[in-house]
Design an enzyme around this catalytic site. Structure first.
Site, PDB file in Angstrom:
ATOM      1  N   SER A 142       0.324 -11.033   5.865  1.00  0.00           N
ATOM      2  CA  SER A 142      -0.192  -9.833   6.542  1.00  0.00           C
ATOM      3  C   SER A 142      -1.048 -10.184   7.761  1.00  0.00           C
ATOM      4  CB  SER A 142      -1.053  -9.038   5.550  1.00  0.00           C
ATOM      5  OG  SER A 142      -1.761  -8.029   6.212  1.00  0.00           O
ATOM      6  N   TYR A 165       0.642  -5.917  12.300  1.00  0.00           N
ATOM      7  CA  TYR A 165       0.075  -4.612  12.615  1.00  0.00           C
ATOM      8  C   TYR A 165      -0.282  -4.730  14.081  1.00  0.00           C
ATOM      9  CZ  TYR A 165      -0.622  -3.002   7.758  1.00  0.00           C
ATOM     10  OH  TYR A 165      -0.456  -2.579   6.459  1.00  0.00           O
ATOM     11  N   THR A 191       5.261  -3.790  11.228  1.00  0.00           N
ATOM     12  CA  THR A 191       5.165  -2.645  10.319  1.00  0.00           C
ATOM     13  C   THR A 191       4.937  -1.384  11.141  1.00  0.00           C
ATOM     14  OG1 THR A 191       4.269  -4.042   8.573  1.00  0.00           O
ATOM     15  CG2 THR A 191       3.877  -1.685   8.368  1.00  0.00           C
ATOM     16  N   ARG A 198      -3.241   7.463   7.491  1.00  0.00           N
ATOM     17  CA  ARG A 198      -2.801   7.815   6.142  1.00  0.00           C
ATOM     18  C   ARG A 198      -3.957   8.358   5.329  1.00  0.00           C
ATOM     19  NH1 ARG A 198      -1.999   1.936   3.152  1.00  0.00           N
ATOM     20  NH2 ARG A 198      -3.791   0.904   4.081  1.00  0.00           N
ATOM     21  N   LYS A 268       9.622  -3.271   9.789  1.00  0.00           N
ATOM     22  CA  LYS A 268       9.292  -2.956   8.390  1.00  0.00           C
ATOM     23  C   LYS A 268       8.851  -1.497   8.327  1.00  0.00           C
ATOM     24  CE  LYS A 268       6.273  -4.587   4.609  1.00  0.00           C
ATOM     25  NZ  LYS A 268       5.229  -3.583   4.420  1.00  0.00           N
ATOM     26  N   HIS A 292       6.009   1.270   2.442  1.00  0.00           N
ATOM     27  CA  HIS A 292       4.699   0.633   2.302  1.00  0.00           C
ATOM     28  C   HIS A 292       4.204   0.741   0.850  1.00  0.00           C
ATOM     29  CE1 HIS A 292       1.760  -0.806   5.484  1.00  0.00           C
ATOM     30  NE2 HIS A 292       1.095  -1.048   4.381  1.00  0.00           N
ATOM     31  N   ASP A 323      11.823  -3.047   0.051  1.00  0.00           N
ATOM     32  CA  ASP A 323      10.739  -3.227  -0.921  1.00  0.00           C
ATOM     33  C   ASP A 323      10.283  -1.858  -1.401  1.00  0.00           C
ATOM     34  OD1 ASP A 323       8.445  -2.101   0.519  1.00  0.00           O
ATOM     35  OD2 ASP A 323       8.447  -3.886   1.761  1.00  0.00           O
ATOM     36  N   GLY A 325       8.445  -0.662  -5.375  1.00  0.00           N
ATOM     37  CA  GLY A 325       8.656  -0.318  -6.779  1.00  0.00           C
ATOM     38  C   GLY A 325       9.495  -1.294  -7.578  1.00  0.00           C
ATOM     39  N   ARG A 327      10.247  -3.908 -10.091  1.00  0.00           N
ATOM     40  CA  ARG A 327       9.496  -4.472 -11.220  1.00  0.00           C
ATOM     41  C   ARG A 327      10.377  -5.193 -12.221  1.00  0.00           C
ATOM     42  NH1 ARG A 327       6.649  -3.080  -7.773  1.00  0.00           N
ATOM     43  NH2 ARG A 327       4.941  -1.574  -7.792  1.00  0.00           N
ATOM     44  N   GLY A 346       5.390  -6.336  -3.808  1.00  0.00           N
ATOM     45  CA  GLY A 346       3.984  -6.256  -3.393  1.00  0.00           C
ATOM     46  C   GLY A 346       3.081  -6.348  -4.603  1.00  0.00           C
TER      47      GLY A 346
END
Ligand SMILES: Cc1cc2nc3c(=O)[nH]c(=O)nc-3n(C[C@H](O)[C@H](O)[C@H](O)COP(=O)(O)O)c2cc1C
Length: 399
Positions: A142, A165, A191, A198, A268, A292, A323, A325, A327, A346
């Site tokens: 990041s 960013y 990104t 937000r 992204k 995100h 990407d 969720g 798992r 993530g």
């Protein structure tokens, strides 16, 4: 009249055997998991992370936006897809290797950009880098890393992908991009889903529960990283204002970035076929379907549901990554079947990092790898190229 006797012991046995109880007990994971190897699935690390972290840091990780609808949609959407398992294929071995933007990957998983990892473990991004190296996994670093890119590259054994960013001014953008390039980063992932700000309510609620003096670490802004756009003091903003995410950015910025750097450029946060096509037209090397982790716009769409339209629009020309969720090995398998080249995670590795540092991240990667390998073999598709749209159904229908 005969009384109905309540068979208490039998009832207790029935309850104990029920999957519902097994789930309930799984919530007690902190008591039963004392070392990373005790974890059976990556979500076993979630309650451990929650226990390990102060409320504000937990909230920063756990939060979505508004009512966390998109955060939940990322998980729930996997249930829209089912697997078509083939039989009597030789599945003695599985081969997870793949190729992404000209590089050979050992398996199609990467640890996605997560900012401020020292908020989760004192070794932060370095622990993640060492785990990623041990497990032959790509790391995306990041812009708001708590560890400089140069140090991460040393611990990873190779330069990471660098997530951008974009700073508010072009001059600062040049400084950061050139620094990542000088560190040897092969790919710049810009990104583009946080350019309008937000509303991270869950993070704010948890911050209010935190009784520590947040200002002692965060200066005057205790929620920095979650809600603010100012990142002054972070290593990649050394000597810079720390202001980022210009709301006036348009596609012309993609052209400027392309001219600025030799790194491959990936966007992204692509969530529509239209934007995927524009990305390709502007010469972008790859796109990442991402919301995100439900932390940007409350679209209500899970990324696995977005993936088909983006793959259909550009998948034949440029790699599509995804990407949000993921798992389980079966989640990853579904994305590969739809046409994703690779899958980012993530929170799962941050759960591992928060609980056990490097070893926790390693165990998360091991579990996902084992699950993906098992799924590939069980479905009769033991090599990545064999996983195709024929391997999956959406709501019972062929895609
Ligand atoms: C705590 C946290 C911090 C994040 N920081 C960044 C970041 O700095 N840059 C970025 O592009 N994405 C960031 N993300 C988003 C991740 O890169 C990724 O898109 C998302 O976490 C994937 O969803 P998952 O957490 O459900 O796996 C962050 C996510 C979390 C949970």
């Amino acid at each position: 009249m005969s009384r109905i006797v309540f068979p208490r012991r039998e009832f207790a046995r029935f309850l104990a055997a029920s999957p519902l109880m097994a789930r309930a007990w799984a919530q007690d994971a902190p008591a039963t998991i004392t070392s990373p190897k005790d974890a059976l699935e990556v979500m076993d690390f979630e309650p451990l992370a929650r226990k390990a972290l102060p409320p504000a840091h937990w909230g920063y990780m756990a939060t979505g936006v508004d009512g966390d609808v998109t955060l939940r949609a990322n998980r729930e959407a996997f249930e829209h897809y089912q697997l078509r398992a083939r039989r009597l294929v030789d599945v003695t071995k599985a081969d997870l290797r793949t190729e992404v933007l000209g590089a050979a990957w050992d398996w199609p998983i990467y640890v996605s950009a997560v900012g401020s990892q020292k908020a989760f473990h004192p070794e932060g991004e370095l622990a993640t880098a060492r785990a990623a190296r041990a497990k032959k996994t790509m790391q995306m670093l990041s812009t708001v890393t708590s560890t400089p890119v140069e140090d991460v590259a040393k611990n990873l054994g190779t330069p990471p992908w660098f997530q951008l960013y974009m700073p508010l001014t072009w001059e600062e953008t040049e400084r950061i991009v050139k620094r990542a390039e000088a560190a040897g980063c092969p790919v710049l992932a810009w990104t583009i889903d946080l350019l309008a700000g937000r509303n991270t309510e869950t993070a704010t609620r948890f911050t209010r529960l935190d009784r520590r003096d947040c200002a002692s670490c965060h200066g005057s802004s205790p929620t920095a990283g979650a809600n603010t756009q100012t990142q002054r003091g972070k290593p990649m903003f050394d000597g810079l204002s720390g202001e980022m995410n210009p709301p006036g950015a348009t596609w012309s910025y993609v052209d400027r970035l392309k001219k600025l750097t030799k790194m491959k450029l990936v966007l992204k946060g692509i969530d529509t076929a239209e934007d995927a096509r524009l990305a390709r037209e502007h010469g972008v090397d790859g796109v990442i379907v991402s919301n995100h982790g439900g932390r940007a716009t409350e679209t209500g769409r899970g990324t696995i549901d977005i993936l088909p339209e983006v793959v259909d629009a550009v998948g034949a020309q440029i790699p599509v990554l995804v990407d949000g969720g993921f798992r389980r090995g079966t989640d990853i398998y579904k994305a590969l079947a739809i046409g994703a080249r690779a899958v980012g995670i993530g929170r799962p590795y941050i759960y591992g990092l928060s609980s056990f540092g490097q070893e926790g991240v390693e165990r998360v990667l091991d579990i996902l790898r084992a699950e993906l390998t098992l799924t590939m073999r069980q479905c009769g598709t033991p090599a990545i190229a064999q996983i195709t749209r024929a391997s999956v159904l959406r709501n019972g229908t062929r895609l």
